[in-house]
Write a protein that holds these residues in place. Sequence first.
Motif, PDB file in Angstrom:
ATOM      1  N   LYS A   1       3.569  -0.776   5.591  1.00  0.00           N
ATOM      2  CA  LYS A   1       2.931  -2.017   5.319  1.00  0.00           C
ATOM      3  C   LYS A   1       3.829  -3.002   4.489  1.00  0.00           C
ATOM      4  O   LYS A   1       3.898  -4.119   4.982  1.00  0.00           O
TER       5      LYS A   1
ATOM      6  N   ASP B   1       5.069  -6.350   5.590  1.00  0.00           N
ATOM      7  CA  ASP B   1       4.945  -7.657   4.846  1.00  0.00           C
ATOM      8  C   ASP B   1       5.902  -8.571   4.333  1.00  0.00           C
ATOM      9  O   ASP B   1       6.028  -9.585   4.225  1.00  0.00           O
TER      10      ASP B   1
ATOM     11  N   ILE C   1      -4.897   1.458   5.695  1.00  0.00           N
ATOM     12  CA  ILE C   1      -4.366   0.108   5.852  1.00  0.00           C
ATOM     13  C   ILE C   1      -5.253  -0.639   6.633  1.00  0.00           C
ATOM     14  O   ILE C   1      -5.608  -1.721   6.063  1.00  0.00           O
ATOM     15  N   ASP C   2      -5.820  -0.364   7.742  1.00  0.00           N
ATOM     16  CA  ASP C   2      -6.411  -1.233   8.776  1.00  0.00           C
ATOM     17  C   ASP C   2      -7.772  -0.500   9.554  1.00  0.00           C
ATOM     18  O   ASP C   2      -7.435   0.026  10.424  1.00  0.00           O
TER      19      ASP C   2
ATOM     20  N   TRP D   1      -3.085   5.106   9.229  1.00  0.00           N
ATOM     21  CA  TRP D   1      -2.870   3.545   9.233  1.00  0.00           C
ATOM     22  C   TRP D   1      -4.351   3.148   9.188  1.00  0.00           C
ATOM     23  O   TRP D   1      -4.800   2.182   8.506  1.00  0.00           O
TER      24      TRP D   1
END
Length: 105
Positions: A10, A14, A98-99, A94
């Motif tokens: 990530k 980013d 993260i998401d 993930w």
Amino acid sequence: MKEITVQELKEMMDSGEDFQLLDVREPHEFEVANINGELIPRNDQPEAGDKIARDKKVVVHCRSGARSGQAIRFWENKYGLDNLYNLKGGILAWSDEIDPSVPKY
């Protein structure tokens, strides 16, 4: 085998770091959930040498990290690559870390 965490991936995304993301799952899995990696399913992996970057970090992922580890070992042995990183925990990690909108299956 070198690994990176989903948090490290990530951060790479980013920050705009130049890297390649390869997804070694099957097409039907990619349709369910993906994080914009380039799909190279198992049957295509033996001849995928020209699709793998040599000049930057390459992150390889699958559902949990097992198949991507196998693909990395194969490519390292066949092509002598040393720039491959396994995504620890794969797309499941993930989704968890993260998401959560990325479906788990």
